[in-house]
Write a protein that holds these residues in place. Structure first.
Motif, PDB file in Angstrom:
ATOM      1  N   MET A  51      -9.592   4.168 -55.800  1.00  0.00           N
ATOM      2  CA  MET A  51      -9.891   2.829 -55.304  1.00  0.00           C
ATOM      3  C   MET A  51     -10.777   2.886 -54.059  1.00  0.00           C
ATOM      4  O   MET A  51     -11.697   2.071 -53.888  1.00  0.00           O
ATOM      5  N   ILE A  52     -10.529   3.849 -53.199  1.00  0.00           N
ATOM      6  CA  ILE A  52     -11.346   3.998 -51.984  1.00  0.00           C
ATOM      7  C   ILE A  52     -12.791   4.283 -52.350  1.00  0.00           C
ATOM      8  O   ILE A  52     -13.724   3.647 -51.831  1.00  0.00           O
ATOM      9  N   LEU A  53     -12.998   5.238 -53.252  1.00  0.00           N
ATOM     10  CA  LEU A  53     -14.360   5.635 -53.595  1.00  0.00           C
ATOM     11  C   LEU A  53     -15.094   4.542 -54.368  1.00  0.00           C
ATOM     12  O   LEU A  53     -16.245   4.215 -54.059  1.00  0.00           O
ATOM     13  N   THR A  54     -14.451   3.979 -55.380  1.00  0.00           N
ATOM     14  CA  THR A  54     -15.119   2.939 -56.165  1.00  0.00           C
ATOM     15  C   THR A  54     -15.375   1.690 -55.322  1.00  0.00           C
ATOM     16  O   THR A  54     -16.390   1.014 -55.498  1.00  0.00           O
ATOM     17  N   GLY A  55     -14.454   1.403 -54.382  1.00  0.00           N
ATOM     18  CA  GLY A  55     -14.654   0.260 -53.497  1.00  0.00           C
ATOM     19  C   GLY A  55     -15.831   0.469 -52.579  1.00  0.00           C
ATOM     20  O   GLY A  55     -16.678  -0.431 -52.394  1.00  0.00           O
ATOM     21  N   ALA A  56     -15.918   1.660 -51.977  1.00  0.00           N
ATOM     22  CA  ALA A  56     -17.040   1.968 -51.087  1.00  0.00           C
ATOM     23  C   ALA A  56     -18.355   1.962 -51.851  1.00  0.00           C
ATOM     24  O   ALA A  56     -19.381   1.444 -51.376  1.00  0.00           O
ATOM     25  N   LYS A  57     -18.344   2.518 -53.030  1.00  0.00           N
ATOM     26  CA  LYS A  57     -19.549   2.553 -53.868  1.00  0.00           C
ATOM     27  C   LYS A  57     -20.010   1.139 -54.213  1.00  0.00           C
ATOM     28  O   LYS A  57     -21.210   0.830 -54.181  1.00  0.00           O
ATOM     29  N   SER A  58     -19.057   0.265 -54.512  1.00  0.00           N
ATOM     30  CA  SER A  58     -19.393  -1.107 -54.872  1.00  0.00           C
ATOM     31  C   SER A  58     -19.948  -1.883 -53.682  1.00  0.00           C
ATOM     32  O   SER A  58     -20.982  -2.555 -53.789  1.00  0.00           O
ATOM     33  N   VAL A 161     -18.766  10.263 -44.213  1.00  0.00           N
ATOM     34  CA  VAL A 161     -17.925   9.637 -43.188  1.00  0.00           C
ATOM     35  C   VAL A 161     -16.573  10.350 -43.118  1.00  0.00           C
ATOM     36  O   VAL A 161     -15.857  10.424 -44.123  1.00  0.00           O
ATOM     37  N   PRO A 162     -16.209  10.861 -41.943  1.00  0.00           N
ATOM     38  CA  PRO A 162     -14.876  11.479 -41.814  1.00  0.00           C
ATOM     39  C   PRO A 162     -13.790  10.411 -41.804  1.00  0.00           C
ATOM     40  O   PRO A 162     -14.003   9.293 -41.336  1.00  0.00           O
ATOM     41  N   MET A 163     -12.630  10.762 -42.333  1.00  0.00           N
ATOM     42  CA  MET A 163     -11.487   9.836 -42.338  1.00  0.00           C
ATOM     43  C   MET A 163     -10.408  10.408 -41.430  1.00  0.00           C
ATOM     44  O   MET A 163      -9.773  11.409 -41.758  1.00  0.00           O
ATOM     45  N   TYR A 164     -10.234   9.772 -40.272  1.00  0.00           N
ATOM     46  CA  TYR A 164      -9.194  10.151 -39.317  1.00  0.00           C
ATOM     47  C   TYR A 164      -8.202   9.005 -39.204  1.00  0.00           C
ATOM     48  O   TYR A 164      -8.589   7.837 -39.228  1.00  0.00           O
ATOM     49  N   ASN A 165      -6.921   9.351 -39.054  1.00  0.00           N
ATOM     50  CA  ASN A 165      -5.928   8.292 -38.918  1.00  0.00           C
ATOM     51  C   ASN A 165      -5.737   7.900 -37.450  1.00  0.00           C
ATOM     52  O   ASN A 165      -6.442   8.404 -36.558  1.00  0.00           O
ATOM     53  N   HIS A 166      -4.744   7.031 -37.207  1.00  0.00           N
ATOM     54  CA  HIS A 166      -4.514   6.508 -35.862  1.00  0.00           C
ATOM     55  C   HIS A 166      -4.006   7.573 -34.898  1.00  0.00           C
ATOM     56  O   HIS A 166      -4.034   7.374 -33.682  1.00  0.00           O
ATOM     57  N   GLU A 167      -3.558   8.703 -35.411  1.00  0.00           N
ATOM     58  CA  GLU A 167      -3.094   9.790 -34.556  1.00  0.00           C
ATOM     59  C   GLU A 167      -4.157  10.881 -34.431  1.00  0.00           C
ATOM     60  O   GLU A 167      -3.860  11.994 -34.006  1.00  0.00           O
ATOM     61  N   HIS A 168      -5.373  10.534 -34.808  1.00  0.00           N
ATOM     62  CA  HIS A 168      -6.530  11.424 -34.735  1.00  0.00           C
ATOM     63  C   HIS A 168      -6.326  12.695 -35.562  1.00  0.00           C
ATOM     64  O   HIS A 168      -6.741  13.785 -35.192  1.00  0.00           O
ATOM     65  N   GLU A 169      -5.678  12.536 -36.703  1.00  0.00           N
ATOM     66  CA  GLU A 169      -5.518  13.635 -37.644  1.00  0.00           C
ATOM     67  C   GLU A 169      -6.535  13.476 -38.761  1.00  0.00           C
ATOM     68  O   GLU A 169      -6.721  12.374 -39.292  1.00  0.00           O
ATOM     69  N   LEU A 170      -7.186  14.578 -39.113  1.00  0.00           N
ATOM     70  CA  LEU A 170      -8.156  14.548 -40.198  1.00  0.00           C
ATOM     71  C   LEU A 170      -7.446  14.335 -41.527  1.00  0.00           C
ATOM     72  O   LEU A 170      -6.555  15.097 -41.894  1.00  0.00           O
ATOM     73  N   ILE A 171      -7.844  13.282 -42.237  1.00  0.00           N
ATOM     74  CA  ILE A 171      -7.264  12.981 -43.543  1.00  0.00           C
ATOM     75  C   ILE A 171      -8.174  13.458 -44.655  1.00  0.00           C
ATOM     76  O   ILE A 171      -7.737  13.978 -45.673  1.00  0.00           O
ATOM     77  N   PHE A 190     -29.232   4.758 -46.528  1.00  0.00           N
ATOM     78  CA  PHE A 190     -28.125   3.894 -46.128  1.00  0.00           C
ATOM     79  C   PHE A 190     -28.461   3.291 -44.754  1.00  0.00           C
ATOM     80  O   PHE A 190     -28.851   4.012 -43.828  1.00  0.00           O
ATOM     81  N   SER A 191     -28.329   1.996 -44.628  1.00  0.00           N
ATOM     82  CA  SER A 191     -28.665   1.314 -43.381  1.00  0.00           C
ATOM     83  C   SER A 191     -27.595   1.533 -42.322  1.00  0.00           C
ATOM     84  O   SER A 191     -26.497   2.014 -42.606  1.00  0.00           O
ATOM     85  N   ASP A 192     -27.913   1.150 -41.087  1.00  0.00           N
ATOM     86  CA  ASP A 192     -26.920   1.226 -40.017  1.00  0.00           C
ATOM     87  C   ASP A 192     -25.735   0.317 -40.312  1.00  0.00           C
ATOM     88  O   ASP A 192     -24.590   0.637 -39.983  1.00  0.00           O
ATOM     89  N   GLN A 193     -26.027  -0.834 -40.910  1.00  0.00           N
ATOM     90  CA  GLN A 193     -24.932  -1.741 -41.261  1.00  0.00           C
ATOM     91  C   GLN A 193     -24.042  -1.105 -42.330  1.00  0.00           C
ATOM     92  O   GLN A 193     -22.810  -1.198 -42.273  1.00  0.00           O
ATOM     93  N   ALA A 194     -24.651  -0.428 -43.305  1.00  0.00           N
ATOM     94  CA  ALA A 194     -23.880   0.265 -44.339  1.00  0.00           C
ATOM     95  C   ALA A 194     -23.010   1.346 -43.712  1.00  0.00           C
ATOM     96  O   ALA A 194     -21.861   1.558 -44.114  1.00  0.00           O
ATOM     97  N   LYS A 195     -23.569   2.009 -42.696  1.00  0.00           N
ATOM     98  CA  LYS A 195     -22.810   3.045 -41.989  1.00  0.00           C
ATOM     99  C   LYS A 195     -21.562   2.454 -41.339  1.00  0.00           C
ATOM    100  O   LYS A 195     -20.473   3.004 -41.441  1.00  0.00           O
ATOM    101  N   ARG A 196     -21.718   1.288 -40.682  1.00  0.00           N
ATOM    102  CA  ARG A 196     -20.575   0.663 -40.012  1.00  0.00           C
ATOM    103  C   ARG A 196     -19.532   0.186 -41.027  1.00  0.00           C
ATOM    104  O   ARG A 196     -18.332   0.308 -40.806  1.00  0.00           O
ATOM    105  N   VAL A 197     -20.006  -0.360 -42.148  1.00  0.00           N
ATOM    106  CA  VAL A 197     -19.080  -0.797 -43.194  1.00  0.00           C
ATOM    107  C   VAL A 197     -18.307   0.392 -43.766  1.00  0.00           C
ATOM    108  O   VAL A 197     -17.087   0.331 -43.967  1.00  0.00           O
ATOM    109  N   ALA A 198     -19.027   1.494 -44.003  1.00  0.00           N
ATOM    110  CA  ALA A 198     -18.379   2.695 -44.547  1.00  0.00           C
ATOM    111  C   ALA A 198     -17.360   3.246 -43.563  1.00  0.00           C
ATOM    112  O   ALA A 198     -16.275   3.688 -43.960  1.00  0.00           O
ATOM    113  N   GLU A 199     -17.674   3.213 -42.279  1.00  0.00           N
ATOM    114  CA  GLU A 199     -16.738   3.696 -41.268  1.00  0.00           C
ATOM    115  C   GLU A 199     -15.493   2.812 -41.206  1.00  0.00           C
ATOM    116  O   GLU A 199     -14.371   3.304 -41.046  1.00  0.00           O
ATOM    117  N   SER A 200     -15.716   1.500 -41.351  1.00  0.00           N
ATOM    118  CA  SER A 200     -14.580   0.577 -41.358  1.00  0.00           C
ATOM    119  C   SER A 200     -13.677   0.845 -42.566  1.00  0.00           C
ATOM    120  O   SER A 200     -12.445   0.887 -42.460  1.00  0.00           O
TER     121      SER A 200
END
Length: 567
Positions: A51-58, A161-171, A190-200
């Motif tokens: 779901m994460i990957l297909t959502g980001a791709k979409s 994009v790296p995925m870190y949780n709220h405890e700064h652990e690499l997921i 990928f635009s800067d806006q796309a970068k921010r969306v992907a990070e979110s």
């Protein structure tokens, strides 16, 4: 994409441009919110990653991407890969393995693996936006080029994009490939806006994965603790080893069978995944109250057993009686010879010897009889009980030199137990484990999905006619899963070969006894029919019973059961 549209419109129509930009941003925000909600509800890890990957791709209109997860040995493991234009999809829920080795985050000497873009992003917690992989400097895309050449593809723009949780652990790492212009389909950076969306999205995904992992870990801890308790109960007695493990297995088989039928009484019966999990947990703890039951009661293999089988003491007393009989015979012989030394006493002595042999024979028969009584395998009729009383009145001289009855009152009471090896008081002690079980389970603060555990676990000794224990519940007062556990508990006990007071019964014997219990309104009649109709008994037997117990069952001779295909 927004920048591309702005350039295409020459800024001659600001209202129209603002409308386009606003609509696209709104759509992205809506998709992002929808994915966030879906992520929080998803419970399966593979589905969650997909779901994460297909959502980001979409949202970012990418042609493909990869999700990696961080491993404990500091690698990135490929979890799911997809490329829409090539119709490639591996990992995730596909069941297709990804044929690539995990990417190390560090070298042998501990230096960071900065040549691999996914490893770099992960180690440095930095989003890497590459417009063209073939022109990128500092990263090794040899594998990408080889893949492209083989597949006739052109990997160009990369957003990692790296995925870190709220405890700064690499997921893990989210990587998207080849952003596409929504109008022309052209591959664009990928635009800067796309970068921010992907990070979110990556941040939401990291939290969702962390929460999911925590839930799974707590669930595993809970199950392990429950299994530990069940194992402790089984290990407490060598004669009930495996009972707490096998009962939930058989209960779950019955539940799955009831959920799977398409006609009959249970055609509308169903259980959710959470309800099945709740039933499984209840099965594991259904006998937890036995932690308070004395071992000498649980393990009482014979009627005279306490810390040892007192039948040995009875055997010793028989030997004393035999010795006394022999001494008496010798005394009588000596007395005769002294009184009439000149008379032929052979006939009289032969009679004395015959009486002595008769006494020995009677004592051996009595001894064998008490051994049989002690086993508890036969129903004690009033006639048999009377014989025990007669034997108890034999006189013998105890260790203190006192003449006393051969059996004590307590020994007579135990030997005259009508059925089985337990006295009424010991049976009450055994039965009390259900009260303790319910008290223990009701004292726990359950989450919502486990609140029925006490009810499910506490009803397996109830009867459909209300004559069971501990609450005397009737059929309509019990849930169907609780009634299932009652049958599972009985069948497992009948078929088990590790009980001290009996041998494991054959399938025919087990089903015959269950059938009589159905007719006696002890077990649920519909569930008994389901148990046979769906061959639950046979599935269980093939997995958990010895081959010599699995006989050919003639279902037409099972009490209370009518085969489906019979007239």
């Amino acid at each position: 994409m927004v920048e591309a549209k702005l350039n295409a419109n020459n800024s001659s129509h600001p209202v129209e441009i603002a409308s386009v930009v606003g609509t696209e941003i709104f759509e992205r925000v809506e998709k992002l919110n929808a994915i966030g909600i879906a992520l929080s509800a998803q419970r399966d890890t593979r589905s969650l990653l997909e779901m994460i990957l297909t959502g980001a791709k979409s949202i970012l209109n990418a042609d493909g991407g990869t999700i990696y997860t961080a491993t404990d040995d500091r690698h990135l493991r490929f979890e799911i890969m997809l490329t829409e234009s090539l119709q490639i999809k591996m990992g995730g829920t596909t069941g297709i393995p990804i044929p690539f080795d995990p990417i190390p985050l560090y070298g042998i000497e501990g230096n960071t693996n900065d040549c691999m873009v996914a490893a770099y992003a992960a180690v440095h917690n930095e989003t890497i936006n590459i417009p063209d992989a073939y022109a990128a400097e500092g990263f090794d895309f040899a594998g990408t080029r080889s893949f492209d050449k083989k597949m006739g593809y052109r990997s160009k723009s990369f957003l990692t994009v790296p995925m870190y949780n709220h405890e700064h652990e690499l997921i893990g790492v989210l990587q998207l490939i080849n952003a596409q212009d929504s109008t022309t389909g052209e591959i664009i950076p990928f635009s800067d806006q796309a970068k921010r969306v992907a990070e979110s999205l990556a941040s939401q995904a990291a939290i969702a994965l962390t929460n999911h992992k925590l839930v799974q870990e707590f669930r595993l801890l809970f199950e392990s603790f429950i299994s530990l308790i069940a194992k402790a109960i089984d290990d407490k007695s060598p004669y009930t080893g495996g009972h707490c493990r096998r009962v939930p297995i058989l209960t779950m088989m019955m539940a799955e069978a009831a959920c799977g039928v398409e006609s009959g009484v249970f055609q509308d019966f169903s259980m959710t995944e959470e309800e099945l999990y709740e039933l499984k947990i209840a099965g594991l703890v259904h006998d937890c109250g036995k932690v308070t039951t004395p071992v000498h009661v649980i393990d009482k293999a014979t009627k005279l057993e306490t810390i040892f089988d007192r039948i040995k003491l009875v055997d010793t007393r028989f030997e004393v009686l035999k010795r006394d009989a022999e001494i008496e015979l010798l005394k009588q012989k000596v007395a005769l010879l002294e009184a009439s030394p000149q008379v032929d006493l052979s006939t009289t002595i032969e009679k004395l010897a015959a009486n002595y042999q008769q006494t020995l024979q009677q004592l051996d028969q009595d001894r064998q009889f008490l051994h049989i009584c002690n086993m508890g395998s036969e129903f004690m009729s009033e006639q048999l009980k009377e014989r025990v009383l007669q034997i108890s009145e034999y006189q013998w001289v105890d260790q203190s030199g006192n003449k006393t009855n051969f059996l004590t009152e307590e020994e007579v009471y135990n030997l005259n137990v009508t059925k089985g090896t337990l006295t009424k008081e010991e049976r009450d002690i055994i039965n009390h484990h259900m009260v303790v079980t319910i008290d223990m389970l009701e004292a726990l603060p359950y989450p919502k999905n486990l609140r029925r555990v006490p009810e499910l676990a506490g009803g397996h000794h109830e009867r459909m006619d209300g004559k069971g224990y501990p609450k005397g519940l009737k059929r309509e007062e019990m849930s169907i899963p609780a009634r299932m556990m009652g049958i599972a508990d009985i069948f497992e006990a009948l078929s088990a070969k590790d009980r001290p007071y009996k041998k494991g019964k054959t399938l025919t014997e087990c089903l015959t006894i269950l059938g009589k219990m159905k007719l006696d309104n002890h077990i649920d009649p519909d569930l008994f029919d389901l148990f046979i109709d769906e061959q639950v008994y046979l599935r269980y037997a093939l997995e958990h019973m010895d081959p010599d117990q699995i006989d050919n069952v003639d279902l037409t001779k099972i009490p209370g059961y009518t085969p489906k295909n019979s007239g």
